[in-house]
Structure formats: structure tokens, C-alpha cells
Design a protein around this motif. Structure first.
Motif, PDB file in Angstrom:
ATOM      1  N   TYR A  57       1.784   2.382   5.535  1.00  0.00           N
ATOM      2  CA  TYR A  57       2.213   2.288   4.013  1.00  0.00           C
ATOM      3  C   TYR A  57       3.567   1.569   4.115  1.00  0.00           C
ATOM      4  O   TYR A  57       4.381   1.492   4.834  1.00  0.00           O
ATOM      5  CB  TYR A  57       2.272   3.691   3.383  1.00  0.00           C
ATOM      6  N   ARG A  94       0.838  -1.174   0.092  1.00  0.00           N
ATOM      7  CA  ARG A  94      -0.042  -0.018  -0.035  1.00  0.00           C
ATOM      8  C   ARG A  94       0.739   1.314  -0.164  1.00  0.00           C
ATOM      9  O   ARG A  94       1.974   1.341   0.769  1.00  0.00           O
ATOM     10  CB  ARG A  94      -0.771   0.036   1.214  1.00  0.00           C
ATOM     11  N   LYS A 129      -2.161  -8.829  -4.428  1.00  0.00           N
ATOM     12  CA  LYS A 129      -1.690  -8.053  -3.314  1.00  0.00           C
ATOM     13  C   LYS A 129      -1.331  -8.971  -2.011  1.00  0.00           C
ATOM     14  O   LYS A 129      -0.323  -8.553  -1.218  1.00  0.00           O
ATOM     15  CB  LYS A 129      -2.675  -6.807  -3.060  1.00  0.00           C
ATOM     16  N   HIS A 174      -2.362  -3.390   4.702  1.00  0.00           N
ATOM     17  CA  HIS A 174      -1.384  -3.313   3.651  1.00  0.00           C
ATOM     18  C   HIS A 174      -2.052  -3.772   2.267  1.00  0.00           C
ATOM     19  O   HIS A 174      -1.249  -3.556   1.117  1.00  0.00           O
ATOM     20  CB  HIS A 174       0.020  -4.067   3.902  1.00  0.00           C
ATOM     21  N   ASP A 220      -6.721   0.307   0.169  1.00  0.00           N
ATOM     22  CA  ASP A 220      -6.712   1.618   0.537  1.00  0.00           C
ATOM     23  C   ASP A 220      -7.693   2.154   1.407  1.00  0.00           C
ATOM     24  O   ASP A 220      -8.409   1.441   2.044  1.00  0.00           O
ATOM     25  CB  ASP A 220      -6.733   2.538  -1.196  1.00  0.00           C
ATOM     26  N   TYR A 244      -0.807  -1.813  -6.651  1.00  0.00           N
ATOM     27  CA  TYR A 244      -0.619  -1.369  -5.512  1.00  0.00           C
ATOM     28  C   TYR A 244      -1.939  -0.938  -4.859  1.00  0.00           C
ATOM     29  O   TYR A 244      -2.922  -0.423  -5.810  1.00  0.00           O
ATOM     30  CB  TYR A 244       0.427  -0.308  -5.224  1.00  0.00           C
ATOM     31  N   ALA A 245      -2.130  -0.721  -3.680  1.00  0.00           N
ATOM     32  CA  ALA A 245      -3.559  -0.199  -2.991  1.00  0.00           C
ATOM     33  C   ALA A 245      -2.906   1.304  -2.898  1.00  0.00           C
ATOM     34  O   ALA A 245      -1.729   1.434  -2.388  1.00  0.00           O
ATOM     35  CB  ALA A 245      -3.749  -0.566  -1.547  1.00  0.00           C
TER      36      ALA A 245
END
Ligand code: CA
Length: 222
Positions: free
Chosen positions: A45, A2, A156, A177, A180, A25-26
Motif C-alpha cells: 500500500y 493503493r 493511476k 499499486h 485493489d 485511488y485503488a
């Protein structure tokens, strides 16, 4: 994995967000220094992209506060073109890398991949456990050389566990992680993703550690 983007130029911020989401990615996006500081201090993050010229609180001050709080998240700063003093100030304030504007998105993504890899102690762009390989550059996963199709969320989750191979990762950590901040987070979905990954990659790829979470280990030699 993330990411947080702190960027006040709306078009650039949105472009970056789209590109990074496309890369698996988030992503959270903050458009001023105050919001960026808050999110970076309170959320988890794997890396942060931080513009230096920001409204409310400037990027260097934001970075300096994070480091004083003890935040060790890798930070890549966006600097003005040809401003060597920006680069020096950024690195001195605790940045791990920088990219000067304007930049190629591919270069920025490659630098982020390297930062995330190093922060988790992985030297190679390919993450390997037994016969399972995840190429962080292409986003492709194979088992015994055969391509395996994963959904974005499965990817992810697998990527996070592979980056932290051999460690016990709690469900809460996974949630923090792989989603979002706008995502409707439901911890039960983690178990669903794990079940699906086991179906695709083998039942023993992820171990459930009762009461603690999950672990992805290097398989012992048969
Ligand atoms: Ca700016």
C-alpha cells in the motif's frame, strides 16, 4: 496509488472507500484488526487509514506489529474526538498523522495526499515531468497546458510513475499499486495502459526497460 482502510463501522468504511476511489485511488477495506493486520503485512500500500478502536486486534497493536515488522508505509490513524491520549499513543506507535472523528473527508484526503507525496520524496502537490503536469488535488493532467483525458486506470498508472519519477518500476510493482485486491489482475493490461498513455502524452513519456519494467524520466533539454 493503493490504499488500505481498516475501519469497523460499516457505513463509514464504505463511505471512505467510495470517496477515495472517486479521488483516483485503488482501495481495500478491512473491517477488523486481524484482517487489517494481515493485509497491511502482506500487500503493498501507498498509505493506510487505521481506526484505533477495532474488533479482534486493536489499532495500536496492529500499527505496532507493522512497525516491528519493518513496514514503513505511511499510516494515518482515526482517533476518537478530543482524545489527546489516543493521538499521542498513535504517534508513539509509529503513526504519521491523525484525524479525529468526526472529520471532513476532504481533510482526510488532503492529509493522505501529503503523506503519499512525502513518502515518495515529492514536495509539491503538482507532479511534473517536462511539459506534463498531474495535479494530485484535482486529478487533472495537462500536456503543454492542454487538458488530457485519461481513464481511471491510466491515471493511476501515470500517477504512480510520476510519484516515482526517475526510478525503474517493475510490472509487478505497478500491478500491486494500481489494483485493489478484488481486481482481476492481468499483467498484460499494464502494457496496454502504457501504450494508451504514450498515445495521449507522447511516445517518449514512458521508457520500457527491457526485462525490468518502466521508467518515467525528466526529459533531457533538446
Ligand atoms: Ca471503531
Amino acid at each position: 496509488m493503493r490504499l488500505l482502510i481498516v475501519e469497523d463501522e460499516p457505513t463509514l468504511g464504505q463511505q471512505l472507500r467510495n470517496a477515495l476511489e472517486g479521488a483516483g485511488y485503488a482501495v481495500d477495506l478491512a473491517t477488523d484488526g486481524e484482517e487489517g493486520l494481515y493485509l497491511g503485512s502482506n500487500e503493498q500500500y501507498d498509505a493506510i487509514i487505521l481506526d484505533l478502536g477495532l474488533p479482534e486486534i486493536d489499532g495500536l497493536t496492529v500499527l505496532d506489529r507493522w512497525r516491528k515488522e519493518g513496514k514503513t508505509t505511511p499510516v494515518l490513524v482515526l482517533t476518537a474526538r478530543d482524545s489527546w491520549s489516543d493521538k499521542v499513543a498513535g504517534l508513539d506507535a509509529g503513526a504519521d498523522d491523525y484525524v479525529a472523528k468526526p472529520f471532513q473527508t476532504e481533510e482526510l484526503i488532503a492529509r493522505l495526499r501529503a503523506l503519499i507525496r512525502r513518502a515518495s520524496g515529492n514536495a509539491s502537490a503538482e507532479l511534473i515531468a517536462g511539459d506534463i503536469r498531474l495535479d494530485t488535488r484535482s486529478g487533472k493532467v495537462t500536456k503543454a497546458g492542454e487538458p488530457v483525458k485519461l481513464t481511471a486506470q491510466e491515471y493511476k498508472l501515470l500517477s504512480y510513475l510520476l510519484h516515482h519519477k526517475g526510478k525503474v518500476v517493475s510490472r509487478t510493482e505497478l500491478i500491486e499499486h494500481i489494483y485493489d485486491q478484488d481486481f482481476d489482475r492481468d499483467s498484460n493490461t499494464i502494457e496496454v495502459f502504457v501504450t494508451r498513455i504514450r498515445k495521449k502524452l507522447g511516445a517518449d513519456v514512458i521508457t520500457t526497460i527491457r526485462g525490468l519494467g518502466y521508467s518515467l524520466e525528466e526529459p533531457a533539454d533538446a
